[in-house]
Structure formats: structure tokens, C-alpha cells
Design an enzyme around this catalytic site. Structure first.
Site, PDB file in Angstrom:
ATOM      1  N   TRP A  15      26.474  -5.791  32.254  1.00 39.52           N
ATOM      2  CA  TRP A  15      25.230  -5.836  31.711  1.00 39.52           C
ATOM      3  C   TRP A  15      25.140  -6.415  30.159  1.00 39.52           C
ATOM      4  O   TRP A  15      24.521  -7.142  29.789  1.00 39.52           O
ATOM      5  CB  TRP A  15      24.576  -4.518  31.553  1.00 39.52           C
ATOM      6  CG  TRP A  15      23.113  -4.294  31.383  1.00 39.52           C
ATOM      7  CD1 TRP A  15      22.564  -3.208  30.611  1.00 39.52           C
ATOM      8  CD2 TRP A  15      22.101  -5.238  31.609  1.00 39.52           C
ATOM      9  NE1 TRP A  15      21.216  -3.478  30.664  1.00 39.52           N
ATOM     10  CE2 TRP A  15      20.875  -4.980  31.076  1.00 39.52           C
ATOM     11  CE3 TRP A  15      22.143  -6.660  32.238  1.00 39.52           C
ATOM     12  CZ2 TRP A  15      19.749  -5.458  31.124  1.00 39.52           C
ATOM     13  CZ3 TRP A  15      20.711  -7.226  32.326  1.00 39.52           C
ATOM     14  CH2 TRP A  15      19.631  -6.575  31.965  1.00 39.52           C
ATOM     15  N   LYS A  42      16.037   7.318  37.877  1.00 36.73           N
ATOM     16  CA  LYS A  42      16.224   6.199  39.198  1.00 36.73           C
ATOM     17  C   LYS A  42      17.652   6.069  39.596  1.00 36.73           C
ATOM     18  O   LYS A  42      17.947   5.810  40.814  1.00 36.73           O
ATOM     19  CB  LYS A  42      15.439   4.708  38.844  1.00 36.73           C
ATOM     20  CG  LYS A  42      16.270   4.047  38.036  1.00 36.73           C
ATOM     21  CD  LYS A  42      17.114   3.006  38.390  1.00 36.73           C
ATOM     22  CE  LYS A  42      18.147   2.626  37.176  1.00 36.73           C
ATOM     23  NZ  LYS A  42      19.268   1.645  37.573  1.00 36.73           N
ATOM     24  N   ASP A  78      12.133  -0.093  38.440  1.00 35.23           N
ATOM     25  CA  ASP A  78      13.548   0.168  38.609  1.00 35.23           C
ATOM     26  C   ASP A  78      13.974   1.109  39.515  1.00 35.23           C
ATOM     27  O   ASP A  78      14.789   0.821  40.380  1.00 35.23           O
ATOM     28  CB  ASP A  78      13.983   0.758  37.188  1.00 35.23           C
ATOM     29  CG  ASP A  78      15.283   0.260  36.934  1.00 35.23           C
ATOM     30  OD1 ASP A  78      15.924  -0.602  37.783  1.00 35.23           O
ATOM     31  OD2 ASP A  78      15.942   0.588  35.724  1.00 35.23           O
TER      32      ASP A  78
HETATM   33  N1  LIG Z   1      25.073  -3.615  35.566  1.00 37.71           N
HETATM   34  C1  LIG Z   1      23.586  -3.580  35.689  1.00 37.71           C
HETATM   35  O1  LIG Z   1      23.211  -4.408  36.366  1.00 37.71           O
HETATM   36  C2  LIG Z   1      22.949  -3.021  34.706  1.00 37.71           C
HETATM   37  C3  LIG Z   1      23.436  -1.724  33.888  1.00 37.71           C
HETATM   38  N2  LIG Z   1      22.660  -1.170  33.024  1.00 37.71           N
HETATM   39  C4  LIG Z   1      23.030  -0.051  32.212  1.00 37.71           C
HETATM   40  O2  LIG Z   1      24.029  -0.380  31.426  1.00 37.71           O
HETATM   41  C5  LIG Z   1      25.013   0.416  30.917  1.00 37.71           C
HETATM   42  C6  LIG Z   1      26.557  -0.348  31.068  1.00 37.71           C
HETATM   43  O3  LIG Z   1      26.570  -0.819  32.555  1.00 37.71           O
HETATM   44  P1  LIG Z   1      27.571  -2.116  32.805  1.00 37.71           P
HETATM   45  O4  LIG Z   1      27.650  -2.905  31.801  1.00 37.71           O
HETATM   46  O5  LIG Z   1      27.090  -2.431  34.286  1.00 37.71           O
HETATM   47  O6  LIG Z   1      28.891  -1.253  33.076  1.00 37.71           O
HETATM   48  P2  LIG Z   1      30.327  -1.781  33.229  1.00 37.71           P
HETATM   49  O7  LIG Z   1      31.291  -0.700  33.693  1.00 37.71           O
HETATM   50  O8  LIG Z   1      30.407  -3.160  33.830  1.00 37.71           O
HETATM   51  O9  LIG Z   1      30.756  -2.190  31.428  1.00 37.71           O
HETATM   52  C7  LIG Z   1      30.704  -1.082  30.700  1.00 37.71           C
HETATM   53  C8  LIG Z   1      31.365  -1.396  29.432  1.00 37.71           C
HETATM   54  O10 LIG Z   1      31.400  -0.491  28.564  1.00 37.71           O
HETATM   55  C9  LIG Z   1      32.874  -0.093  27.964  1.00 37.71           C
HETATM   56  N3  LIG Z   1      33.413   1.180  27.506  1.00 37.71           N
HETATM   57  C10 LIG Z   1      33.486   2.120  28.621  1.00 37.71           C
HETATM   58  N4  LIG Z   1      33.990   3.047  28.035  1.00 37.71           N
HETATM   59  C11 LIG Z   1      33.714   3.073  26.613  1.00 37.71           C
HETATM   60  C12 LIG Z   1      34.214   3.543  25.576  1.00 37.71           C
HETATM   61  N5  LIG Z   1      34.584   4.721  25.519  1.00 37.71           N
HETATM   62  N6  LIG Z   1      34.182   3.123  24.395  1.00 37.71           N
HETATM   63  C13 LIG Z   1      33.813   1.660  24.453  1.00 37.71           C
HETATM   64  N7  LIG Z   1      33.537   0.794  25.370  1.00 37.71           N
HETATM   65  C14 LIG Z   1      33.453   1.519  26.508  1.00 37.71           C
HETATM   66  C15 LIG Z   1      33.602  -0.924  29.294  1.00 37.71           C
HETATM   67  O11 LIG Z   1      34.897  -1.521  28.538  1.00 37.71           O
HETATM   68  P3  LIG Z   1      36.129  -1.879  29.432  1.00 37.71           P
HETATM   69  O12 LIG Z   1      35.751  -3.244  30.122  1.00 37.71           O
HETATM   70  O13 LIG Z   1      37.286  -2.040  28.576  1.00 37.71           O
HETATM   71  O14 LIG Z   1      36.453  -0.842  30.632  1.00 37.71           O
HETATM   72  C16 LIG Z   1      32.772  -1.995  29.871  1.00 37.71           C
HETATM   73  O15 LIG Z   1      32.904  -3.283  28.839  1.00 37.71           O
HETATM   74  C17 LIG Z   1      24.805   1.529  32.065  1.00 37.71           C
HETATM   75  O16 LIG Z   1      24.346   2.380  31.251  1.00 37.71           O
HETATM   76  C18 LIG Z   1      23.943   0.944  33.303  1.00 37.71           C
HETATM   77  O17 LIG Z   1      23.283   1.905  33.774  1.00 37.71           O
HETATM   78  C19 LIG Z   1      21.196  -1.463  32.903  1.00 37.71           C
HETATM   79  C20 LIG Z   1      20.746  -2.459  33.711  1.00 37.71           C
HETATM   80  C21 LIG Z   1      21.502  -3.113  34.587  1.00 37.71           C
HETATM   81  O1  LIG Z   2      19.952  -0.478  36.445  1.00 41.26           O
HETATM   82  C1  LIG Z   2      20.250  -1.521  37.253  1.00 41.26           C
HETATM   83  C2  LIG Z   2      19.267  -2.223  37.776  1.00 41.26           C
HETATM   84  O2  LIG Z   2      17.890  -2.128  36.864  1.00 41.26           O
HETATM   85  C3  LIG Z   2      21.577  -1.365  37.888  1.00 41.26           C
HETATM   86  O3  LIG Z   2      21.654  -0.298  38.832  1.00 41.26           O
HETATM   87  P1  LIG Z   2      22.950   0.182  39.171  1.00 41.26           P
HETATM   88  O4  LIG Z   2      23.744   0.660  38.100  1.00 41.26           O
HETATM   89  O5  LIG Z   2      22.703   1.169  40.387  1.00 41.26           O
HETATM   90  O6  LIG Z   2      23.777  -0.929  39.833  1.00 41.26           O
END
Ligand SMILES: NC(=O)C1=CN([C@@H]2O[C@H](COP(=O)(O)OP(=O)(O)OC[C@H]3O[C@@H](n4cnc5c(N)ncnc54)[C@H](OP(=O)(O)O)[C@@H]3O)[C@@H](O)[C@H]2O)C=CC1
Ligand SMILES: O=C(CO)COP(=O)(O)O
Length: 323
Positions: A11, A188, A241
Site C-alpha cells: 500500500w 471490514k 470497503d
Molecule cells: N494492501 C492493500 O491493498 C491495502 C492495505 N491497507 C492497509 O495498509 C496497511 C499496510 O498494508 P500493506 O502495505 O498492504 O502491508 P505490507 O505487509 O505489504 O507492508 C507493511 C509495511 O510496514 C512495514 N513494517 C512492518 N512492521 C514495521 C515496524 N515495526 N516498523 C516499521 N515498519 C514496519 C513493513 O516493513 P518490511 O517490508 O520491512 O517488512 C512493510 O514495509 C494495513 O493496515 C492495511 O490494512 C489499506 C488499503 C489497501
Molecule cells: O483494505 C484493503 C482494500 O480496501 C485491502 O484488503 P486486504 O488487507 O484484505 O487485502
């Protein structure tokens, strides 16, 4: 406006592309692993988290935390359970006038705080907003049409963030309702696990639809108890969502439920709903709100009941007027 993104996951990477396109400015994408960030900078793709999608030329991948210091807007895109420690780490590095936007979806386990409440506690005196809504990172990064909620109590901040993220395909809609936007995103994820489990057990599309509708009822009950506005709960960051996440195998939460329902090993990537469910149920209990579907997900993930028994328990609930 200059944007920095903290969190080099799927994200964060997608949002850094959006911000670079929208602002035409250099956008720092700050991850914690120097080797991985150097690899991303060299390949111009985040192969581990968002494969096959090129980084915008304005995105600057780095593990240097001080890259946040000249940003007007800082997007925090890390798992909810790490948000507080990430705030503490970056607070001394950020410009005091920066607007900080949480893009996380969940409930903090220890405090039962929603992401915007974590910002309020951990970054006092700074300007805050929350971004939530139906948006798979891959869809956004591919430039597919996406609309999200950008909520802040600070109208000027909301306008600045909206303008700095709006592109031809990514449309943030402004709202004042931070509680509603945050609760929708958290709930959600849990409800998507339930929908996936019902689908995985082969109970049919009608049963999944019933799960989504009854799931929305419990999301709305808790949202209203927290002071959220009905229109937010029925909008992009709530119902929108919920519909997305309960209907696509692109969702990590739905996929986790699907695997549980089929009796397969859960996918190894941790879904936010799994980390949130106990806290969500505890938050509901604090407000004396009944969330039977979320409670069933908690029982299954906590190993207290099987998926089959959880579904049977839900079906055996006494009939009552629909609320
Ligand atoms: N993926 C999606 O489509 C969507 C996600 N979200 C929300 O966004 C948030 C992040 O999701 P997403 O990007 O997919 O998750 P990922 O698991 O792909 O990435 C999470 C990121 O956070 C970093 N991280 C994890 N732990 C720590 C820590 N202790 N300190 C600093 N950085 C840390 C990870 O680092 P490292 O790479 O080093 O492990 C990684 O870069 C979640 O809350 C999710 O629900 C919202 C909308 C869409
Ligand atoms: O928040 C999201 C879409 O809006 C991504 O959903 P998931 O974390 O279930 O992949």
C-alpha cells in the site's frame, strides 16, 4: 506540497506512486530494510510486495528516516499494531507543521484505539487525517479507478491532502468523520475473514451475501455507538470497503477466511483482520454492542472453536427482528 510515505509495503508503494504523480514532486518511500530499499531503488519495482508495477519516476525509495523531514504531508502506511512505535520514531524527524495521515486499517490490541486515535495520542499538536476506503494496492498502482475517504477534523488539512493525492484515477473524497472512516476500515477486515470462511465451506453466494449484510449491521451498530455518522458507515470507507474486501480473492483477509473454510493452511501473509479481531470484539463489548460474526471469527482464530462449529452457532442464533 511534498509527500513522504513511511512503510515500503504494497500500500505504501502504491500511494507513493499516486503522490508523485499528483504533486509532480519527489516523493520519499521510506522502508526499514536498507538492502531491500536499495534493491527497490535499483530495480524501480517493489518486487516482494507489489511485483510487476513500475515505480513512478518521482518516487525515491530509501531507508533513510530523515527523508521525512522536508515533507509537508507524511503518510504512515504500516501495520496498525506498529503505528504507535512508528509515530514515536518519526516524531523528532518530522517538520512540526507536517500533516500526518494514517493509511492503516485496524484496532490497536493493547489500547483498543483506532488508528486516528493513535495519531492523536502519539503525535500531539500535529495535524492529522485518515485515508481509508475500497482500494487494493495493485488496482491503485495499475491506475484503475479508485475512490477513497480522506477524513480530518482539520478542513484545511483535508483539502491539502486531497489535492496532493488526487489523480485522474485516484479520487479521495473529504469527510470530517474520522471515527467512521477508521471503524469501517477496521471492521471490514474482520468481516472479510467471515465471508471468506463461508465461501470456503461452499455454503453458496446467498450465504455470503447474508454474511456481508449482517456484517454491515454489526459494523454500523458499533460505528454509531462510537459517534460515527451513518453516511460514513454506508459510504466508501464502510460499506464500500466491506463490499470490496468480502468479494475478492485479492483481499488477504478474504483469502485467509477462504483457506480456513476449506480446511487449508492459512496463507502465510498476515491479514490485518486477524491482528485486529480480538481488539474489535473487546471494543464492542466496552460499548455493550453485540458483534456475533466478529466474535465467531475471534473464536476460530483463537482456536476455541472450529469453523464448522462457528458457522453452526451463528445459524443457531435465535431469530429476531432485523436491526
Ligand atoms: N494492501 C492493500 O491493498 C491495502 C492495505 N491497507 C492497509 O495498509 C496497511 C499496510 O498494508 P500493506 O502495505 O498492504 O502491508 P505490507 O505487509 O505489504 O507492508 C507493511 C509495511 O510496514 C512495514 N513494517 C512492518 N512492521 C514495521 C515496524 N515495526 N516498523 C516499521 N515498519 C514496519 C513493513 O516493513 P518490511 O517490508 O520491512 O517488512 C512493510 O514495509 C494495513 O493496515 C492495511 O490494512 C489499506 C488499503 C489497501
Ligand atoms: O483494505 C484493503 C482494500 O480496501 C485491502 O484488503 P486486504 O488487507 O484484505 O487485502
Amino acid at each position: 506540497m511534498r509527500v513522504a510515505v513511511v512503510g515500503g509495503g504494497a500500500w505504501g508503494t502504491a500511494l507513493s506512486n499516486v503522490a508523485a504523480e499528483a504533486t509532480g514532486e519527489q516523493t520519499a518511500l521510506i522502508g526499514r530494510d536498507p538492502a531491500r530499499m536499495a534493491e527497490i531503488a535499483k530495480a524501480r519495482v517493489n518486487a516482494a510486495r507489489l511485483p510487476d508495477i513500475a515505480l513512478h519516476q518521482g518516487v525515491h525509495p530509501t531507508a533513510d528516516r530523515t527523508a521525512v523531514s522536508d515533507a509537508d504531508i507524511v503518510l504512515l502506511v504500516v501495520p496498525t499494531q506498529t503505528l504507535r512505535s512508528v509515530c514515536a520514531e518519526f516524531l523528532p524527524l518530522m517538520s512540526p507543521g507536517a500533516i500526518v495521515v494514517t493509511c492503516c486499517k485496524g484496532v490497536e490490541q493493547v489500547t483498543l484505539a483506532l488508528p486516528h486515535e493513535v495519531l492523536r495520542d502519539a503525535l500531539p499538536g500535529m495535524r492529522h487525517a485518515i485515508l481509508s476506503g475500497p482500494s487494493f494496492a495493485e488496482d491503485v498502482a495499475l491506475g484503475l479507478p479508485t475512490a477513497v475517504t480522506l477524513a480530518s477534523h482539520d478542513e484545511d488539512a483535508a483539502i491539502l491532502v486531497t489535492e496532493s493525492l488526487a489523480t485522474r484515477s485516484f479520487r479521495p473524497y473529504r469527510s470530517h468523520d474520522m471515527d467512521g472512516a477508521a471503524l469501517g476500515g477496521a471492521a471490514k477486515n474482520v468481516l472479510a475473514i467471515a465471508a471468506g470462511a463461508v465461501a470456503g465451506r461452499g455454503l453458496g453466494a446467498s450465504a455470503v451475501a447474508a454474511m456481508v449484510a449482517r456484517g454491515f449491521a454489526e459494523l454500523a451498530r458499533l460505528g454509531l455507538a462510537l459517534g460515527a455518522k451513518p453516511e460514513t458507515l454506508a459510504g466508501l470507507s464502510g460499506l464500500g470497503d466491506l463490499v470490496l474486501t468480502t468479494s475478492s480473492t485479492k483481499s488477504r483477509n478474504f483469502s485467509l477466511g477462504l483457506a480456513l473454510g476449506r480446511g487449508e493452511p492459512p496463507p502465510n501473509k498476515l491479514a490485518e483482520g486477524a491482528a485486529t479481531v480480538e481488539a474489535l470484539v473487546a471494543l464492542a463489548a466496552q460499548h455493550e454492542i453485540d458483534m456475533p460474526i466478529s466474535a465467531a471469527v475471534a473464536d476460530v482464530l483463537g482456536g476455541r472453536v472450529s469453523v464448522g462449529a462457528a458457522v453452526a452457532n451463528l445459524l443457531a442464533r435465535p431469530l429476531r427482528a432485523e436491526v
